[in-house]
Structure formats: C-alpha cells, structure tokens
Design a protein around this motif. Structure first.
Motif, PDB file in Angstrom:
ATOM      1  N   TYR A 131       0.825  -1.211   0.000  1.00  0.00           N
ATOM      2  CA  TYR A 131       0.000   0.000   0.000  1.00  0.00           C
ATOM      3  C   TYR A 131       0.861   1.264   0.000  1.00  0.00           C
ATOM      4  O   TYR A 131       0.738   2.121  -0.862  1.00  0.00           O
ATOM      5  CB  TYR A 131      -0.885  -0.080   1.235  1.00  0.00           C
ATOM      6  CG  TYR A 131      -1.815   1.073   1.548  1.00  0.00           C
ATOM      7  CD1 TYR A 131      -3.188   0.917   1.398  1.00  0.00           C
ATOM      8  CD2 TYR A 131      -1.342   2.272   2.060  1.00  0.00           C
ATOM      9  CE1 TYR A 131      -4.060   1.940   1.744  1.00  0.00           C
ATOM     10  CE2 TYR A 131      -2.201   3.299   2.397  1.00  0.00           C
ATOM     11  CZ  TYR A 131      -3.559   3.128   2.243  1.00  0.00           C
ATOM     12  OH  TYR A 131      -4.416   4.140   2.582  1.00  0.00           O
ATOM     13  N   LEU A 138       2.821   1.870  -3.170  1.00  0.00           N
ATOM     14  CA  LEU A 138       2.003   2.433  -4.248  1.00  0.00           C
ATOM     15  C   LEU A 138       1.717   3.905  -3.994  1.00  0.00           C
ATOM     16  O   LEU A 138       1.739   4.722  -4.912  1.00  0.00           O
ATOM     17  CB  LEU A 138       0.696   1.646  -4.381  1.00  0.00           C
ATOM     18  CG  LEU A 138       0.835   0.255  -4.998  1.00  0.00           C
ATOM     19  CD1 LEU A 138      -0.448  -0.542  -4.843  1.00  0.00           C
ATOM     20  CD2 LEU A 138       1.198   0.366  -6.473  1.00  0.00           C
ATOM     21  N   VAL A 153      16.741   0.926  -2.185  1.00  0.00           N
ATOM     22  CA  VAL A 153      16.065  -0.134  -2.932  1.00  0.00           C
ATOM     23  C   VAL A 153      16.688  -1.501  -2.646  1.00  0.00           C
ATOM     24  O   VAL A 153      16.323  -2.488  -3.253  1.00  0.00           O
ATOM     25  CB  VAL A 153      16.042   0.118  -4.459  1.00  0.00           C
ATOM     26  CG1 VAL A 153      15.430   1.453  -4.763  1.00  0.00           C
ATOM     27  CG2 VAL A 153      17.419   0.009  -5.073  1.00  0.00           C
ATOM     28  N   ILE A 177      13.432 -12.052   4.417  1.00  0.00           N
ATOM     29  CA  ILE A 177      12.703 -12.851   3.426  1.00  0.00           C
ATOM     30  C   ILE A 177      13.037 -14.328   3.589  1.00  0.00           C
ATOM     31  O   ILE A 177      12.158 -15.189   3.603  1.00  0.00           O
ATOM     32  CB  ILE A 177      13.016 -12.351   1.997  1.00  0.00           C
ATOM     33  CG1 ILE A 177      12.317 -11.006   1.771  1.00  0.00           C
ATOM     34  CG2 ILE A 177      12.548 -13.361   0.951  1.00  0.00           C
ATOM     35  CD1 ILE A 177      12.619 -10.358   0.456  1.00  0.00           C
ATOM     36  N   TRP A 192       4.031 -16.971   1.511  1.00  0.00           N
ATOM     37  CA  TRP A 192       3.211 -15.883   0.961  1.00  0.00           C
ATOM     38  C   TRP A 192       3.675 -14.530   1.486  1.00  0.00           C
ATOM     39  O   TRP A 192       3.726 -13.549   0.750  1.00  0.00           O
ATOM     40  CB  TRP A 192       1.738 -16.076   1.327  1.00  0.00           C
ATOM     41  CG  TRP A 192       1.036 -17.020   0.419  1.00  0.00           C
ATOM     42  CD1 TRP A 192       0.545 -18.250   0.743  1.00  0.00           C
ATOM     43  CD2 TRP A 192       0.746 -16.833  -0.973  1.00  0.00           C
ATOM     44  NE1 TRP A 192      -0.020 -18.840  -0.362  1.00  0.00           N
ATOM     45  CE2 TRP A 192       0.082 -18.000  -1.426  1.00  0.00           C
ATOM     46  CE3 TRP A 192       0.996 -15.801  -1.873  1.00  0.00           C
ATOM     47  CZ2 TRP A 192      -0.341 -18.149  -2.748  1.00  0.00           C
ATOM     48  CZ3 TRP A 192       0.577 -15.945  -3.182  1.00  0.00           C
ATOM     49  CH2 TRP A 192      -0.084 -17.113  -3.600  1.00  0.00           C
ATOM     50  N   ALA A 223       6.646 -13.822   2.405  1.00  0.00           N
ATOM     51  CA  ALA A 223       7.898 -13.521   1.697  1.00  0.00           C
ATOM     52  C   ALA A 223       7.607 -12.980   0.305  1.00  0.00           C
ATOM     53  O   ALA A 223       8.233 -12.024  -0.157  1.00  0.00           O
ATOM     54  CB  ALA A 223       8.759 -14.779   1.604  1.00  0.00           C
ATOM     55  N   LEU A 224       6.643 -13.586  -0.347  1.00  0.00           N
ATOM     56  CA  LEU A 224       6.298 -13.164  -1.713  1.00  0.00           C
ATOM     57  C   LEU A 224       5.877 -11.698  -1.731  1.00  0.00           C
ATOM     58  O   LEU A 224       6.369 -10.901  -2.531  1.00  0.00           O
ATOM     59  CB  LEU A 224       5.174 -14.047  -2.249  1.00  0.00           C
ATOM     60  CG  LEU A 224       4.756 -13.748  -3.672  1.00  0.00           C
ATOM     61  CD1 LEU A 224       5.516 -14.660  -4.619  1.00  0.00           C
ATOM     62  CD2 LEU A 224       3.266 -13.953  -3.870  1.00  0.00           C
ATOM     63  N   ALA A 245       8.601  -9.332  -0.932  1.00  0.00           N
ATOM     64  CA  ALA A 245       9.532  -9.155  -2.048  1.00  0.00           C
ATOM     65  C   ALA A 245       8.964  -8.250  -3.135  1.00  0.00           C
ATOM     66  O   ALA A 245       9.724  -7.655  -3.899  1.00  0.00           O
ATOM     67  CB  ALA A 245       9.920 -10.506  -2.634  1.00  0.00           C
ATOM     68  N   THR A 246       7.643  -8.104  -3.209  1.00  0.00           N
ATOM     69  CA  THR A 246       7.108  -7.161  -4.197  1.00  0.00           C
ATOM     70  C   THR A 246       7.570  -5.742  -3.873  1.00  0.00           C
ATOM     71  O   THR A 246       7.662  -4.898  -4.758  1.00  0.00           O
ATOM     72  CB  THR A 246       5.571  -7.143  -4.238  1.00  0.00           C
ATOM     73  OG1 THR A 246       5.101  -6.859  -2.926  1.00  0.00           O
ATOM     74  CG2 THR A 246       4.999  -8.446  -4.721  1.00  0.00           C
ATOM     75  N   MET A 254      10.441  -4.923  -3.293  1.00  0.00           N
ATOM     76  CA  MET A 254      11.672  -4.710  -4.066  1.00  0.00           C
ATOM     77  C   MET A 254      11.390  -4.046  -5.400  1.00  0.00           C
ATOM     78  O   MET A 254      12.140  -3.189  -5.854  1.00  0.00           O
ATOM     79  CB  MET A 254      12.342  -6.045  -4.388  1.00  0.00           C
ATOM     80  CG  MET A 254      13.042  -6.726  -3.252  1.00  0.00           C
ATOM     81  SD  MET A 254      13.590  -8.388  -3.743  1.00  0.00           S
ATOM     82  CE  MET A 254      14.116  -8.145  -5.438  1.00  0.00           C
ATOM     83  N   ILE A 255      10.315  -4.499  -6.040  1.00  0.00           N
ATOM     84  CA  ILE A 255       9.999  -3.971  -7.365  1.00  0.00           C
ATOM     85  C   ILE A 255       9.436  -2.560  -7.240  1.00  0.00           C
ATOM     86  O   ILE A 255       9.894  -1.621  -7.892  1.00  0.00           O
ATOM     87  CB  ILE A 255       8.980  -4.877  -8.078  1.00  0.00           C
ATOM     88  CG1 ILE A 255       9.516  -6.306  -8.161  1.00  0.00           C
ATOM     89  CG2 ILE A 255       8.650  -4.337  -9.455  1.00  0.00           C
ATOM     90  CD1 ILE A 255       8.495  -7.305  -8.666  1.00  0.00           C
ATOM     91  N   ALA A 293      11.964   0.023  -6.120  1.00  0.00           N
ATOM     92  CA  ALA A 293      12.827   0.473  -7.215  1.00  0.00           C
ATOM     93  C   ALA A 293      12.077   1.473  -8.075  1.00  0.00           C
ATOM     94  O   ALA A 293      12.638   2.481  -8.510  1.00  0.00           O
ATOM     95  CB  ALA A 293      13.273  -0.718  -8.055  1.00  0.00           C
ATOM     96  N   ALA A 294      10.792   1.223  -8.297  1.00  0.00           N
ATOM     97  CA  ALA A 294      10.033   2.104  -9.180  1.00  0.00           C
ATOM     98  C   ALA A 294       9.976   3.517  -8.617  1.00  0.00           C
ATOM     99  O   ALA A 294      10.339   4.489  -9.293  1.00  0.00           O
ATOM    100  CB  ALA A 294       8.628   1.554  -9.397  1.00  0.00           C
TER     101      ALA A 294
END
Lengths: 641, 512
Positions: B290, B293, B386, B401, B420, B422-423, B426-427, B429-430, B433-434
């Motif tokens: 959240y 974003l 990042v 993680i 889950w 961890a998944l 890990a988002t 991370m993306i 970076a953005a």
C-alpha cells in the motif's frame, strides 16, 4: 592470486576513474581503466591454460553474512565453466574498453563512462565466479545497476532516462523470482552454497514442499524461480521489453552489456544449476518453450525494425532464446558454446554498427543509410564477418554452435524438443533474412542519406577498428577452438556442468539424420537469398509485401504490442491504485475518522484548545509532560499501595 | 574504565552540554556560534563514549552488560537500572552518531533560535540513549515518552507552514498509544511485582492476560513503527519537520517501535505474540504494498521518503515476528540500515531544500549537471534504499525474506504461510525500485532548465562531512555485516530462548 587480480582490477579501475576522474583527466582515466582491463584479460587467458578441465576450487575473500546456519562468504569459485565465462567477459570487455577510447572521445564525461564500464565488468566477474546464490545475486543486481547507469549515461535525454528505469525495474521483476528462489533453496537445503546444493540435489529429487498454498516438487520450483530471474536478465519473452530500449545507451555499452555478457547471465545461471535442472524435467520443459518462443518472436520483430541497433538488439534476444532452449533440451554445453561464440560475433556486430553510426554523424535509421560499403571498407568487411557468423555460415563460429543447438533439439527427449527445433529453424531463416536486410540496407545500393552527412563519412580510427578485427578473428575461430565443449562424454567440463544419467543428448546429436544436419544451412541460405531478393534485386518488394500484409506488419513493427499491454496492465493500475490509497485511504478514511476526527471534536470543545492552534506549543508540551508525571505518579502509588 | 558508569555518562552527558548552552549570553551571532560549537563537542564526546560502550561490550555474552543499578523510587520497587545487550548497543550508537550529524548538517541552515535548537537536540540525545539503555520498564517509559516533547517542539517551532497541524497529529497518535502502554505497565508491574525488565521477562503472564497486554503494547509500538493503518502522522510530521528533525525521526524514533516489540511484546508475552503474529504479518504486507504504491504518486520529496519508510519498516515488523534468528537479525539490521539510509535521504532532500526552499519534485530536474557530488551521494543512498546487494539495505531484507519463508502453518488458525508473506514482502523490491528511481530521474536527471536552479551549488564541506560517515557505514554494513551481526548473535539467541522456542531457522509459530 591470479583470480583476485583478474576480478578486482576492474573494480580498482572503476574506483580510480570514478573518484579521481577529474584529477586524472580523460586520458588518465582511459589509461587506468584500459590498463587494468588488459591486466584482467591477460589473467583470464592464463586462466584458460591453467584451469580448463581442472576440478573446482575456491578462493576465499571475506566473510559476508553469517547468521545461524545461513553462512555466506565472499569467495571466487574457479572451475571450467567460470574459467570460460571469465575469459569471455574479461577479453571482450578489454577490447570494448579500448574501442570506447575512440568512440567516446568527444563526450563530456569520459571518466564517468569508463568508471561505469569497469564497474560493470567487475560485477559481471563477481557473478560468474560466485560460489553461492547470494554472491550471484550481488553480481546479478550489480550488473543491473551498471547497466542502468550506462543506459542512462546521457541523462539529459528523456528517452535514455526512461529506458534506464525500465531496464532496472523489469530486471527487478526477474530478481524478485531469484530472491524467492534463494529463500526456497535455503528452506530445502539449509544452505545456499553451490557445493551443498549440487551435492545434495539428488537426495531431494521428488521431494515436495508446501509453499504458496500448494504442494510442489521442490527442485522444480527452485528451478522455475531461478528461471524467472534468468528471464529478466536475459530478456526472454515476457520480460524482454527492456532490452530494445536499452539501445539508448552508448553503442559500446550495447555491445558489452546488452549483447556479449550481461544478458547471457541467465543462460549461465541455468548451466551453473544444471545439477538441479537435470532433476527437474518440468522446469526444463518450461525453459525450452520460453527459449524457443523467444527465439522466434524476437526474430519476427527484427524483420521490421529500421533502427540499426534495435535490429541487432532483437537479434540478441532471439539468440538468447537459442541458448535457453539448448539448455532446456539438456545440451547445456551447446548453450554455453553458443554463448561464447555469440559474445564474439554479436559484440563485433554492435561495435561495427557503432562504427557506422560514428561515420554517419550519429544516424541510426537504416532508411537514411545505404551505399556505405566503399566509404568504410574495414567496418564493412568486419560487419560481414559478424553477419555470416550470426547466420551460421559454414566455418564461422555461429555455424558450429547454432547447428549444435538445433541438432540437440532434434535429438533430445524433452517433451517440447520438436517445438524448439521447428521454431528454432524458422528463426534461423528469419535471422538470415533480417541480417541480410541490415547489411544490404546499410552498405549496398544507393545512398539515402543527406548528402551533407555523406560528405563526412569516414572510416573510424585504428583504436576502434583494431578491436573490430580482433573480435572478427574470434568470430571466425571461436567455433574451431571451442568445439571441444561439445565432447559427447561431457568430460571437457570436468564436472562443472552436470548431465543426468539418462541425458545422452550430446551423444545423440551427432547421430541425427543428414537432413537435420543440413537444415540450418539451408535455412540460412534461404533467408540470405530472400533478403538479397527483397533489398538488392527488387527494392520495391518490401513495401509491396508490407502493404499486402499491413495488419501483420503493423503488429510486428509495434513489437507485438507488449509495451502497450504492460502499460495498461501494470503501470496505469499501479498509479491509479496509489492515488486511491493516498487520497481515498489515507486522507479519506484513516485521517478523516482518526486524528482529524478527534481533532474536530476536541476543537469543538472550547477556546482553550483553539489557542493551541494559534501556536502555544510550549504550553502544550509542558502540559503533556506534567500530565505524564501525574499519571505515572498516580499509578505507581496504586501499585505501591 | 569498565567500572565507570559508562551508560549513565553517555546518557546524561548531552544534558550537561545543554546546560552549558543555556548559560551562554551575549550578542546573538556569538551566542549562535558558541551554541553550535558546544553542541558539536558535546555530541562528539557522547558519541565517543558510546564507542567506549562498544569497546567494553563482550559479544560472546547474550545477557545485559555494563549494568548499573541504583535506588530510585524505592518504596515502589522501581530502580534506576541500565544495561545494554547486542541489540540496544547498536541503537545507542546510531542515536549518538546521528546526533553528531544533525548538528553538523544544520550548522549553516538553522539561523533562528540556534541556542534553543541545539539544546533541544542534546536533550533528544539523552532521551534516545536512555530509552535504549533502560532496564526498568518505568524508566524506559519516562525516556520513551519524554522523546515526544523535544520532537514535538522541533516540529512545532522550527517546522514548516502547517507545523501545528502536523505536531498535533503526531501528538494525538502517540498519546493514544502511550496511555494504553502506561496501563499495561501498571498491570504488568502488579501482576509480576516488579518493574525490572529482565524479571518481567522471566515472569509467566497468564495467557488470557497476555492478549490484552499485548494489544495495549501493540497500540503504542505500532504507532511508533509506524504500521499501517497507524502511519498517517508520519508523512505530515516529516513534511513539516526541519531536516534535522526528520533525520532523528526516521533514523531513531521509528526504531522505538521495533525495539519495543523485541524487548517487550515478544519475550514477555510470547503466547500472545504467536497468536497475533499472523495479524502483524498481514498489516506489514499491506504496509509494504500500500505505502509503496502511495509513494509512487507523491509529488513532495519528503512525503515520498516518508511513505517509503513505512514500507521499509514493514520488513522490520515481519522480521521481528518470525521469531527465528534469521528474521530477528534481519529485522535489527534493517532497522540500523533504515536508520542510516532514511536519515541520509532526508539530509539529501534537506540539501536542496536549503538552497531552493521547495520540496516539490517538479521544482527540480537536471541537478546532475551542476551538482555531481550530490548526485553521486544521492545515487548511493537511493540504491541502498532499494536494497542493492553490497549496501546495508540488502542484508536486512534478504535475511527477513529467507527467515519468514520457511515458517509453515502448524495450525489451521494461521492462514498465511511464510512463503506468501515472503512473496508480498519481495514485491516491495519492485515497487521500491520504481518510486526511488523515478524520484531520482525527476530530480537529478534531465536538462537543467528551471531558472531557479541555474545558480545552485554543489555540496559544502560541512555537508560532505555529514554524509561521509553514512556513506561509509552503508557500504560497510553491506559488504561486511558480520561486524554488526556478530555482537548481536548471543543476544538474539537469548531473546529467542526467552520467547521459548529456538529452532534452527525454521521455527513454527504455534497457537497458545
């Protein structure tokens, strides 16, 4: 010691040029970085003589992260696979450094460029010599950053900045898979050191793990998660969108990072993990399908592009697909062999294209080229050598490696081996066609350039043409020299690449029908012939075909609309969600019913609270302090009493 | 040396400095100059003392060290009780280091009420160190809540135009938590008959009582971290706070929540912690996705970094509640790393704010041309933020993680398996970076075309001096984190033993 010098001298160069660039000056920075690269490349050649076919050993460097059983150290792993990779990386990088002296001569920030280039080389060397998954990850992200910095090198151009960010983020999507793969590896093996994983992989074959709400085969899942990382770095279908845009970087960067070395890291990863992949046939099937699809997809797009660098970029993407499906069908050796030959001829093609762009005063559109053959003869000749190697002309490097891959695909027992074979063959026709198209449009026929530009066309200085010649020699000889890699018994690799007891593909590929052996050469001849027909014999034909097949052409020209699709699926929704969460969630709900709501109620209370709003902060703070002391006191007496 | 009361000296030395400054008299400019000098020397001496703590610390022992005890409120059984372990040691060092840096960093930029400003920061120093050293829960509470006052003043006096609103919001949130914390302290003290933290940890609280106590503590710590949805005070507080305030707020104050979980919630209330762990994981995941974003669409630099802090602290809370050594180590390393990196990023924003007086991203662009040193330093901290391997940001993230990944649902009441969590973690991370790369692109890259930026100057020597230690530490912690994790190991094992279930990397949280 040899390997410490090999790996760390580029880092030293990067630090010197990066931190003291202004003091060293352009010439100083070039000398320092190129000199240290020569040292590194020399070590890598010595390494070839010392360590090929020798058992693996490791050079410890430093402790890294050690928590409980999670023990990860900095170390260099030297075995046949990493020796080959170190040679490819260091050797090609060395000549690209030298070429850049000429190519970047007129740039305003030469030291910065060389610092980045050397930093990249260091990171790539760390990647290929990694002894555990985490150091691999370090190199993996390190080359990603270097690539980001170099794509965005000309940071005043909006397109370069956008391409740099895109490259980093798409790679991060892949790294996301890799990170989870690291975690799963540790979960399954209680270690992320290669030695442990490879030794114990067989013991975990068929084991299931409960993750992500499903029970999956442990090794298959590990292999797939690692492959997601490989897809990002090696621009495979779905995560390929960054690579063509990466051509915004200076051309030597495209040659080194986006052709010869970094993008092959994914292939290296799959080959390095052959002990695991061999036990995960389902994962190999995925690798095969993705690789073959990419080989075909990228070749189709390459047919329609006009930017000379983008054509080569799509070609790279396509060739990486070949390497992947080679690994997928079990012929890891053929994949790495193609990786090596490709490094030579693709770097050559890119540097040649750079030489063309240099000559044409930074023009990259092939529609405004033509007729350059006589004006830049060395470049022309070298480009042809690169092209012939790429299309697999008999005797050149590509001939050996690409044929081997297609034969392996035919001979394999992988469920999708024929899918790979036929798509690979089709892609071979397309490769020959777009390569011929590139050469004919650029060098042959009448010039379509501004006459003003044509007047200034000149051959590049020796500092640029000599590296071209060296790489051309590589593109011609690498096939002969590297043939041994395809040794049917796999003994050449001395255990660095493992093939399972049922994997006889390296054997079987030598016994395929004659027609299969001949097919790649026929495909090449067909493609080259057609391109000659289209672009030399009947130059109005391309336009007619494009008009007749307008929807298909538009589809290909727009790269199958991947960028538009991703923009629609991910980028826009992320921004919209961000706004909803911010204005709707934070401001609209949490604040409204939380602090602001309380504040409103409090303010309605009376004038004393309003004074607070007028700035009597001190009073308020001390009121708070006094309140605290009173509260504490009160409660303590309650306890005491 | 070891028989000196090192912890008390470190804690109260800044107060002595503050008292000195209080008595400086004379012409305004001279007062300001002397106040700066005294503050700097005091902060440096305090930092040196905290290094002495490190030097005297025995990494092999997991218990509290350099312990000091004295009678305080004897009739109530409350003692002045100080000590450090491998966890608080680093937070003490972080606090004293950042205090030095904020004094150096605001050398030229703060010109109003310099005397009061420096006094406030020295008081902050005392309170921060005291919080991390306190081994009596009441003493802890006094320091812990006391920090609010100088921070409140910093935002309210030296803050931006909407400072009153922000200060008020900051206060409201934390007050709500504090009151409940205080109630919990009283209940715990009565139940266990002691206010000593080590003794409270040894006491077995009834499970039914644990639930309520846990929620009361959670209210306080979750606001501090801050966890979603208790985070909305943070962006406002950061936006209005002066740079130095933001640095300490992000660098140290946010760590109080994580520290609270590690020191109180987990070891004292282990059953309740296990019971509520899935909720913590869920809130942390929401926080990561959240707020990342939300960070993506910010137009204000400080707000963007503030939101990114919420996402990064989500990793910390996940790590704490994994209750295994990987996760705990990861959480602490992530706290330290975030302390350095976010502090540095707020200083990065402060540098251009001092020059142009705008926090709007749109007001900048193309700074690389005129500010190459600045661009390089910004780049490094952006990459650390990042989580690039080789920087401190990576170590904590990957440990958490890996630590959470293996946690399996032993009981059907825990719906979220570790993989889950961890998944989703890990988002981050993306998304991270953005937003960071995009921020950097808009501020640093591009053509410098705005007229206001035409004369902008690169970093001054005092600014470089303030950044230098952070640069070194971020790299050191990324390349050789063992330096920091080795002294933690024994203490983390102790905490795990207190929680009552030590497993080699894959502990299953169980229902009470």
């Amino acid at each position: 010691m040899l390997h410490l010098v090999l790996v760390f001298s580029p880092l030293l160069g990067a630090l010197l040029a990066g931190l003291f660039g202004r003091r060293l000056g352009d010439r100083g920075a070039q000398l320092v970085t190129c000199g240290l690269m020569v040292v590194s490349a020399t070590c890598s050649v010595i390494g070839l003589f010392l360590h090929l076919g020798e058992p693996a050993f490791k050079v410890p460097v430093l402790r890294w992260i050690e928590v409980g059983s999670f023990q990860v150290d900095w170390a260099l792993r030297v075995d046949t696979l990493s020796t080959v990779m170190m040679f490819v990386v260091s050797f090609v990088s060395c000549f690209i450094h030298i070429y850049s002296i000429g190519y970047m001569a007129h740039d305003a920030s030469v030291p910065r460029f060389f610092a980045y280039l050397s930093l990249f080389t260091f990171m790539m060397l760390m990647l290929v010599t990694s002894d555990n998954l985490l150091q691999l990850y370090f190199g993996w992200e390190g080359v990603g950053v270097a690539s980001y910095l170099l794509i965005g090198f000309w940071y005043t151009r909006p397109s370069a900045c956008a391409a740099a960010i895109k490259a980093f983020i798409v790679n991060r999507v892949g790294d996301f898979g890799l990170a989870l793969g690291v975690a799963l590896c540790f979960f399954v093996f209680d270690s992320i050191a290669y030695d442990v994983i490879f030794a114990e992989a067989a013991g975990h074959a068929g084991e299931t793990v409960q993750v992500f709400g499903l029970s999956a085969d442990a090794l298959t899942l590990i292999a797939l998660l690692l492959f997601v990382g490989a897809m990002g770095k090696s621009a495979q279908l779905g995560l390929h969108t960054w690579l063509p845009d990466a051509m915004e970087g200076p051309t030597p960067v495209s040659a080194l990072i986006h052709a010869a070395t970094m993008v092959t890291a994914g292939v290296f990863l799959v080959a390095r993990f052959s002990p695991v992949y061999e036990l995960a046939p389902a994962a190999l099937a995925v690798v095969t399908v993705v690789g073959a699809s990419t080989a075909f997809f990228a070749a189709t797009v390459g047919l329609t592009q006009f930017d000379i660098k983008r054509v080569i970029a799509y070609s790279t993407c396509s060739q990486l697909g070949y390497m992947f499906f080679a690994c997928g069908v079990g012929a890891y050796a053929a994949g790495i062999f193609h990786l090596m030959t490709h490094a030579f001829f693709k770097a050559l093609l890119f540097l040649g294209a750079g030489s063309v762009i240099h000559a044409m005063s930074d023009e990259q559109d092939m529609r405004r080229m033509g007729g350059l053959a006589d004006k830049i003869k060395i470049t022309y000749a070298m480009m042809w050598i690169g092209t012939l190697a790429l299309v697999g002309f008999p005797g050149t490097a590509g001939f050996f490696s690409k044929d081997a891959i297609l034969e392996a695909a035919w001979a394999s027992h992988n469920a999708f081996h024929l899918y790979a074979f036929w798509l690979g063959l089709a892609a071979a026709v397309l490769t020959a066609f777009y390569s011929g198209r590139l050469m004919f449009l650029t060098f042959h026929g009448e010039s379509r350039a501004d006459p003003h530009v044509m007047e200034h066309v000149h051959e590049s200085p020796p500092v640029m043409t000599v590296p071209l010649v060296v790489l051309a020699v590589g593109a011609l000889l690498a096939g002969w020299l590297g043939k041994g890699m395809l040794d049917a018994e796999g003994a050449w690799w001395a255990g660095a690449i493992v093939t399972g007891p049922d994997n006889h593909v390296l054997h079987a590929m030598h016994e395929v029908p004659f027609l299969v052996k001949l097919a790649p050469t026929l495909a090449m001849a067909t493609g080259l012939g057609l391109s000659w027909l289209f672009y030399v014999k009947m130059p109005d034909l391309p336009e007619r075909v494009a008009t007749a097949l307008r929807p298909l052409h538009t589809f290909l020209y727009n790269k199958w609309y991947f960028d538009e699709l991703y923009d629609f699926l991910f980028v826009r929704p992320a921004l919209v969600l961000g706004r909803i969460f911010w204005q709707g969630g934070d401001v609209g709900i949490i604040d409204r019913f939380g602090p602001d709501g309380v504040a409103r109620t409090a303010l309605a209370g009376g004038a004393r609270t309003v004074r607070l709003q007028t700035g009597y902060v001190y009073h308020y703070a001390f009121a708070m302090l006094i309140g605290l002391v009173l509260l504490v006191g009160l409660y303590l007496f309650v306890i005491g009493g | 040396m070891s028989d000196w009361p090192l912890l008390s000296l470190t804690t109260f030395l800044p107060l002595v400095g503050a008292a000195f400054i209080l008595f400086i008299r004379g012409e305004a400019a001279i007062v300001a100059q002397n106040a700066r000098a005294v503050a700097l020397w005091t902060a440096l001496a305090t930092f040196a003392l905290s290094l002495m703590i490190w030097a005297n610390f025995d990494p092999a022992q997991g218990g509290y060290q350099l312990v000091e005890q004295a009678a305080w409120l004897e009739p109530l059984g409350i003692r002045y009780h100080m000590g450090v372990d491998g966890i608080s040691l680093w937070l003490v060092l972080l606090s004293t280091l950042l205090t030095v840096l904020v004094v150096v960093g605001s050398w030229y930029s703060v010109t109003e009420r310099v005397k009061e400003y420096m006094i406030t920061f020295l008081i902050m120093d005392t309170l921060m160190v005291g919080t991390f050293c306190a081994l009596d829960i009441v003493l802890f509470y006094v320091f812990f809540e006391g920090i609010l006052i100088p921070m409140y003043l910093i935002i309210g006096i030296w803050g931006g135009p909407r400072r009153i609103y922000s200060a008020f919001k900051f206060f409201l949130y934390t007050l709500a938590g504090s009151v409940l914390f205080l109630v919990a302290i009283v209940v715990m003290a009565r139940e266990a008959g002691t206010t000593s933290i080590p003794e409270l940890t040894r006491h077995d609280f009834p499970v039914a009582m644990q639930t309520w106590l846990w929620l009361a503590l959670f209210a306080s710590f979750a606001v501090k971290v801050p966890m979603w949805p208790f985070h909305t005070w943070l962006p406002d507080a950061h936006v209005e706070a002066p740079t130095a305030g933001s640095v300490l707020l992000a660098g140290v104050l946010l760590k109080l929540g994580g520290y609270g979980f590690l020191r109180f919630s987990l070891p004292m209330l282990p059953e309740a912690s296990a019971y509520f762990a899935p909720m913590v994981f869920a809130l942390s995941i929401v926080a990561i996705v959240y707020t990342s974003l939300v960070a993506l669409v910010q137009t204000d630099m400080k707000k963007l970094i503030a939101y990114s802090s919420v996402a990064h602290m989500g990793i910390v809370t996940i790590g704490c509640f994994t209750a295994n050594s990987l996760g705990l180590t990861g959480a602490i390393v992530q706290m330290l790393s975030h302390g350095l990196v976010s502090a540095a990023l707020f200083m990065v924003v402060g540098v251009v704010y001092d020059r142009i007086h705008s926090r709007e991203i749109a007001a900048y662009g193309g700074l690389a041309e005129r500010m190459p040193i600045y661009a390089t330093i910004f780049m490094l901290f952006m990459l650390a933020s990042v989580g690039l391997p080789g920087t401190s940001g990576f170590v904590g993230e990957i440990l958490v993680i890996v630590g959470i990944f293996g946690i399996t649902p032993e009981s059907p009441a825990i719906p979220a398996a570790g993989s889950w969590v961890a998944l989703f973690a890990a988002t981050g991370m993306i998304l991270g970076a953005a937003y960071m790369l995009w921020l950097y692109r808009r501020v640093i890259f591009g053509v410098l075309e705005k007229s206001a930026l035409a004369g902008i100057k690169d970093l001054r020597p005092n600014e470089i001096l303030a950044f230098a230690p952070l640069v070194l530490l971020v790299l050191l912690m990324g390349i050789y984190p063992s330096l920091f994790t080795d002294p933690m190991a024994a203490s983390i094992d102790r905490v795990l033993a207190e929680i009552g279930a030590v497993g080699p990397g894959r502990l299953a949280l169980q229902m009470p």
